[in-house]
Scaffold this active site. Structure first.
Site, PDB file in Angstrom:
ATOM      1  N   TYR A 231       0.839  -1.201   0.000  1.00 45.47           N
ATOM      2  CA  TYR A 231       0.000   0.000   0.000  1.00 45.47           C
ATOM      3  C   TYR A 231       0.867   1.241   0.000  1.00 45.47           C
ATOM      4  O   TYR A 231       2.078   1.184   0.210  1.00 45.47           O
ATOM      5  CB  TYR A 231      -0.927   0.014   1.218  1.00 45.47           C
ATOM      6  CG  TYR A 231      -0.243   0.409   2.513  1.00 45.47           C
ATOM      7  CD1 TYR A 231      -0.361   1.702   3.019  1.00 45.47           C
ATOM      8  CD2 TYR A 231       0.552  -0.498   3.213  1.00 45.47           C
ATOM      9  CE1 TYR A 231       0.284   2.073   4.197  1.00 45.47           C
ATOM     10  CE2 TYR A 231       1.186  -0.137   4.388  1.00 45.47           C
ATOM     11  CZ  TYR A 231       1.044   1.150   4.877  1.00 45.47           C
ATOM     12  OH  TYR A 231       1.685   1.514   6.029  1.00 45.47           O
TER      13      TYR A 231
ATOM     14  N   LYS B  14       6.601  -1.731   1.815  1.00 45.51           N
ATOM     15  CA  LYS B  14       5.418  -1.148   2.459  1.00 45.51           C
ATOM     16  C   LYS B  14       4.243  -2.115   2.317  1.00 45.51           C
ATOM     17  O   LYS B  14       3.324  -1.919   1.523  1.00 45.51           O
ATOM     18  CB  LYS B  14       5.093   0.219   1.865  1.00 45.51           C
ATOM     19  CG  LYS B  14       4.247   1.099   2.783  1.00 45.51           C
ATOM     20  CD  LYS B  14       4.224   2.534   2.300  1.00 45.51           C
ATOM     21  CE  LYS B  14       3.340   3.420   3.148  1.00 45.51           C
ATOM     22  NZ  LYS B  14       3.836   3.589   4.527  1.00 45.51           N
TER      23      LYS B  14
ATOM     24  N   LEU C 243      11.901   1.706   6.367  1.00 47.93           N
ATOM     25  CA  LEU C 243      11.052   2.025   5.224  1.00 47.93           C
ATOM     26  C   LEU C 243      11.596   3.276   4.533  1.00 47.93           C
ATOM     27  O   LEU C 243      11.928   4.250   5.199  1.00 47.93           O
ATOM     28  CB  LEU C 243       9.617   2.290   5.689  1.00 47.93           C
ATOM     29  CG  LEU C 243       8.646   2.655   4.567  1.00 47.93           C
ATOM     30  CD1 LEU C 243       8.292   1.414   3.758  1.00 47.93           C
ATOM     31  CD2 LEU C 243       7.397   3.314   5.116  1.00 47.93           C
TER      32      LEU C 243
ATOM     33  N   GLU D 240      13.068   3.433  13.349  1.00 48.47           N
ATOM     34  CA  GLU D 240      12.044   4.414  12.976  1.00 48.47           C
ATOM     35  C   GLU D 240      10.914   4.369  13.991  1.00 48.47           C
ATOM     36  O   GLU D 240      11.038   3.742  15.051  1.00 48.47           O
ATOM     37  CB  GLU D 240      11.526   4.146  11.563  1.00 48.47           C
ATOM     38  CG  GLU D 240      11.078   2.722  11.320  1.00 48.47           C
ATOM     39  CD  GLU D 240      10.870   2.416   9.836  1.00 48.47           C
ATOM     40  OE1 GLU D 240      10.951   3.345   9.006  1.00 48.47           O
ATOM     41  OE2 GLU D 240      10.616   1.246   9.506  1.00 48.47           O
TER      42      GLU D 240
END
Length: 281
Positions: free
Chosen positions: A32, A143, A199, A175
C-alpha cells in the site's frame, strides 16, 4: 465523506466490499501507499507511485496496470472527493484465491483505494516518543499491509499519552510505528541508512533532497539511542505530519536545542509543498 474504489468501481466507501478470499485478508499479502492531497492536488504522487510499484516488485505481485492508467484512476477518484486536506490510500493485493500459503497461479491483483478527510498536525506541535525494542520482521523496506507490530506499538504509545514510538534494535534507532525519525547535530541532518530495517519514507527523502539542494550537510549513517538523547533536534517525519519536533523521550526532555535550524527545515518542507501543488498548510 469517504470515497472508495475497487477495481474501477467508485462509490461511498461503506458501499464497497472485497472478496473474502482476497489474500490480503488471510496473509496480509498486499502492499500500500498513502498520499497527502490538498484541494484535490496530490503532493509528490510520483514518488509514492515509485514506492508502490517497487513494493509490488519486491514481493512479486504482478501488478501490470500502467502508471498512466493508475494516475487516471486516481484522478477519477479525487474528482469525486472532498476539498481540503485528505488522505489518498492505495492498496494492491495479490488477488483472490483459495487459501493456500504459496502464490496462486493466474490470479489478477486487486486494486483498492479510498480518500478520507484528515486533520493535519499543527506546525508547532511538539511530539513525544516512547522507546520500544523493534520487534518487526526483516522486510521493513517493503510497504506491506503486515503491520500488526506497528499497530501494537502505536496503540501502546497512544494509550500512554505519547505521540509515537522510537523503535530500536540493540540500541540502533530504526524508525517509529508510522513515521521516520531523524536527528540533527551541530547544523547537520543525520538520517539512518536505508536497508531492510527501514522504510524508505517519502517525506524523509524530500527533506534530505532539500537539504542537499540548500547546502545543509547530511550524514547518512546509523545512530544510537544515546545519540538521539544527545541530539540538538529529533525530527518526526511522515506524509501527514510532514515534520514535527520531538520534545521528550520516555517523559524526559530531549531535543529542542536548535529551534532555528528545525524551523528552517520545516520552512523548506512547506515551501516545497507550495512549489509542487500551489497550496499552503
Amino acid at each position: 465523506m469517504r470515497i472508495g474504489y475497487f477495481n474501477k468501481r467508485i462509490a461511498p466507501l461503506e458501499e464497497l466490499s472485497i472478496p473474502l478470499t482476497d489474500r490480503s485478508v488471510f496473509f496480509g499479502d498486499a502492499v500500500y501507499d498513502a498520499v497527502l492531497v490538498i484541494n484535490k492536488k496530490p503532493y509528490t504522487l510520483e514518488l509514492h507511485l515509485d514506492r508502490l510499484y517497487q513494493s509490488c516488485r519486491l514481493i512479486n505481485i504482478e501488478f501490470d496496470m500502467s502508471r498512466e492508467l493508475l494516475t487516471n484512476e486516481i484522478s477519477r477518484l479525487l474528482d469525486k472527493s472532498d476539498m481540503g486536506s485528505i488522505l489518498l490510500y492505495i492498496q494492491v493485493t495479490r488477488g483472490a484465491a483459495p487459501r493456500k500459503h504459496e502464490f496462486p497461479e493466474n490470479t489478477k491483483p486487486n486494486l483498492l483505494m479510498f480518500t478520507s478527510p484528515i486533520t493535519l498536525c499543527p506546525k508547532d506541535k511538539k511530539a513525544s516518543l516512547m522507546t520500544v525494542e523493534d520487534q518487526r520482521f526483516y522486510y521493513c523496506n517493503i510497504k506491506t499491509t503486515n503491520l500488526l507490530p506497528n499497530v501494537i506499538a502505536a496503540q501502546n504509545a497512544t494509550a500512554n499519552g505519547y505521540t509515537e514510538v522510537l523503535m530500536h534494535r540493540n540500541k540502533r534507532v530504526t524508525e517509529a510505528a508510522h513515521s521516520s525519525i531523524l536527528i540533527t547535530k551541530n547544523g547537520r541532518l543525520v538520517a539512518p541508512p536505508l536497508d531492510n530495517l527501514i522504510l524508505p519514507g517519502i517525506t524523509r527523502a524530500i527533506l534530505i533532497d532539500l537539504c542537499q539542494k540548500n547546502s545543509i550537510p547530511v550524514d547518512i549513517r546509523p545512530f544510537t539511542l544515546d545519540e538521539a538523547w544527545d541530539a540538538d533536534e529529533i525530527l518526526l517525519l511522515s506524509t501527514t505530519k510532514l515534520l514535527l519536533r520531538v520534545q521528550e523521550i520516555d517523559r524526559k526532555p530531549a531535543g529542542g536545542k536548535d529551534p532555528e535550524f528545525a524551523q528552517r527545515l520545516r520552512k523548506l518542507m512547506d515551501d516545497d509543498l507550495f512549489e509542487r501543488i500551489g497550496e499552503k498548510l
